[in-house]
Design an enzyme around this catalytic site. Structure first.
Site, PDB file in Angstrom:
ATOM      1  N   ILE A  28      43.740  33.942  45.390  1.00  0.00           N
ATOM      2  CA  ILE A  28      43.096  32.967  44.514  1.00  0.00           C
ATOM      3  C   ILE A  28      42.672  33.602  43.203  1.00  0.00           C
ATOM      4  O   ILE A  28      42.820  33.006  42.129  1.00  0.00           O
ATOM      5  CB  ILE A  28      41.890  32.330  45.234  1.00  0.00           C
ATOM      6  CG1 ILE A  28      42.361  31.494  46.428  1.00  0.00           C
ATOM      7  CG2 ILE A  28      41.067  31.473  44.276  1.00  0.00           C
ATOM      8  CD1 ILE A  28      41.237  31.066  47.367  1.00  0.00           C
ATOM      9  N   ASP A  67      33.975  47.770  43.026  1.00  0.00           N
ATOM     10  CA  ASP A  67      33.656  47.372  44.394  1.00  0.00           C
ATOM     11  C   ASP A  67      32.433  46.464  44.291  1.00  0.00           C
ATOM     12  O   ASP A  67      31.343  46.913  43.925  1.00  0.00           O
ATOM     13  CB  ASP A  67      33.336  48.618  45.221  1.00  0.00           C
ATOM     14  CG  ASP A  67      32.945  48.318  46.661  1.00  0.00           C
ATOM     15  OD1 ASP A  67      32.627  47.150  46.968  1.00  0.00           O
ATOM     16  OD2 ASP A  67      32.942  49.254  47.489  1.00  0.00           O
ATOM     17  N   SER A 154      33.690  30.119  48.076  1.00  0.00           N
ATOM     18  CA  SER A 154      33.202  30.121  49.449  1.00  0.00           C
ATOM     19  C   SER A 154      34.412  29.813  50.335  1.00  0.00           C
ATOM     20  O   SER A 154      35.490  30.358  50.122  1.00  0.00           O
ATOM     21  CB  SER A 154      32.072  29.110  49.625  1.00  0.00           C
ATOM     22  OG  SER A 154      31.549  29.196  50.927  1.00  0.00           O
ATOM     23  N   TYR A 167      32.368  36.578  59.029  1.00  0.00           N
ATOM     24  CA  TYR A 167      32.938  35.821  57.912  1.00  0.00           C
ATOM     25  C   TYR A 167      32.226  34.472  57.758  1.00  0.00           C
ATOM     26  O   TYR A 167      31.881  34.056  56.648  1.00  0.00           O
ATOM     27  CB  TYR A 167      34.424  35.606  58.166  1.00  0.00           C
ATOM     28  CG  TYR A 167      35.174  35.001  56.999  1.00  0.00           C
ATOM     29  CD1 TYR A 167      35.549  35.784  55.909  1.00  0.00           C
ATOM     30  CD2 TYR A 167      35.523  33.656  56.994  1.00  0.00           C
ATOM     31  CE1 TYR A 167      36.245  35.240  54.843  1.00  0.00           C
ATOM     32  CE2 TYR A 167      36.220  33.106  55.934  1.00  0.00           C
ATOM     33  CZ  TYR A 167      36.579  33.892  54.866  1.00  0.00           C
ATOM     34  OH  TYR A 167      37.269  33.342  53.807  1.00  0.00           O
ATOM     35  N   LYS A 171      30.096  33.068  54.486  1.00  0.00           N
ATOM     36  CA  LYS A 171      30.507  31.887  53.722  1.00  0.00           C
ATOM     37  C   LYS A 171      29.462  30.773  53.775  1.00  0.00           C
ATOM     38  O   LYS A 171      29.284  30.045  52.794  1.00  0.00           O
ATOM     39  CB  LYS A 171      31.872  31.394  54.209  1.00  0.00           C
ATOM     40  CG  LYS A 171      33.002  32.383  53.897  1.00  0.00           C
ATOM     41  CD  LYS A 171      33.057  32.733  52.408  1.00  0.00           C
ATOM     42  CE  LYS A 171      34.197  33.654  52.067  1.00  0.00           C
ATOM     43  NZ  LYS A 171      34.271  33.958  50.621  1.00  0.00           N
TER      44      LYS A 171
END
Length: 290
Positions: A28, A67, A154, A167, A171
């Protein structure tokens, strides 16, 4: 849920803007970089590694290794953008990693036979990285006479139950970040908008398209999500929204979710943000709030 179309014409106002994109070397992030450059924006991309050779070819693109879990790397990223362009107009906080930790069956033992603390890599990158990126974005963007905006990538995972626990937590946290900062920015009349993307399965470094295809799971191209990111930069009317992207269909979902939540409250209850505003005034919290 309000479904909408994204036309090419609705994206053109990003021409001449300065945009930072974290996680900009693949998926993305890379698709957003490419779209922004095609529209005449200048982009500073950040990632652990540069985009593959030939993926980006524009004098208006600068790569800065960073990072996002490290504060000083992010400070250096923003200072680089200011050094090159004198300002930052928009920021896409997009860097992320996939599930890593099995909290149920994956606990390792140390030399004494005691459980080791699980890795915090996923929340450090996905959540702390987004918090710190947004914090720095507000610091720099608010200096612009016309302000600017932040978009946080998100995931649809943040809207439902998902067994990749680390994960999922990260999110859900980024949605909380968007909601909290939107409300706080509006309360203090700061000219910075924040919105979020909650894409369904999307081809990226985390979601391997060929593997998902073998499993019969559709993955939309990253370019579909990139259009939503740029739309949120370009459309100044969009504030505090979550854009769900699935099969290239765009829907704003948070207004509907919040309306449903309001039906749960007792008719005599004080709203959560209204309550904290009253406490803030009494206890002198957030003294710069209006």
């Amino acid at each position: 849920m309000a479904e909408f179309l994204i036309t090419d014409e609705s994206l053109t106002s990003v021409e001449g803007k300065v945009v930072i994109v974290t996680g900009g070397s693949s998926g993305i992030g890379l698709s957003t970089v490419q779209l922004l450059l095609s529209l005449g924006a200048s982009v500073v991309g950040a990632d652990l590694h540069e985009p593959l050779e030939g993926a980006v070819s524009s004098a208006r693109f600068t790569f800065n290794q960073a990072d996002v879990s490290k504060w000083q790397d992010l400070v250096g990223l923003f200072k680089k953008a200011i050094q090159l362009h004198g300002r930052v107009d928009h920021v896409l906080s997009n860097a992320g990693v996939g599930p890593r930790t099995n909290y149920i069956n994956g606990i390792e033992l140390d030399e004494n036979g005691d459980p080791k603390e699980p890795t915090s890599l996923v929340p450090d990158v996905n959540l702390k990285g987004a918090i710190n990126t947004a914090t720095l974005a507000i610091h720099y963007i608010r200096k612009n006479p016309s302000g600017g905006s932040i978009v946080v990538t998100s995931s649809a995972t943040g809207l439902h139950r998902f067994r990749g626990v680390d994960y999922t937590v990260s999110k859900h946290g980024t949605i909380g970040l968007i909601r909290g900062l939107h409300t706080a920015l509006a309360a203090q009349d700061i000219p910075v908008r924040i919105n979020g993307l909650v894409p369904h399965w999307t081809a990226s470094g985390i979601v391997q398209e060929e593997l998902f295809k073998e499993l019969g799971i559709y993955t939309q191209p990253a370019s579909a999500v990139a259009r939503a990111a740029v739309k949120l930069f370009a459309d100044e009317s969009r504030r505090g929204q979550l854009i769900h992207v699935d099969h290239g269909v765009y829907k704003e979902v948070d207004e509907t979710l919040l309306q449903v939540y309001e039906t749960f409250q007792h008719e005599e209850s004080t709203g959560g943000d209204e309550g904290i505003a009253l406490l803030a005034a009494r206890l002198n919290w957030f003294t710069d709030a209006k």
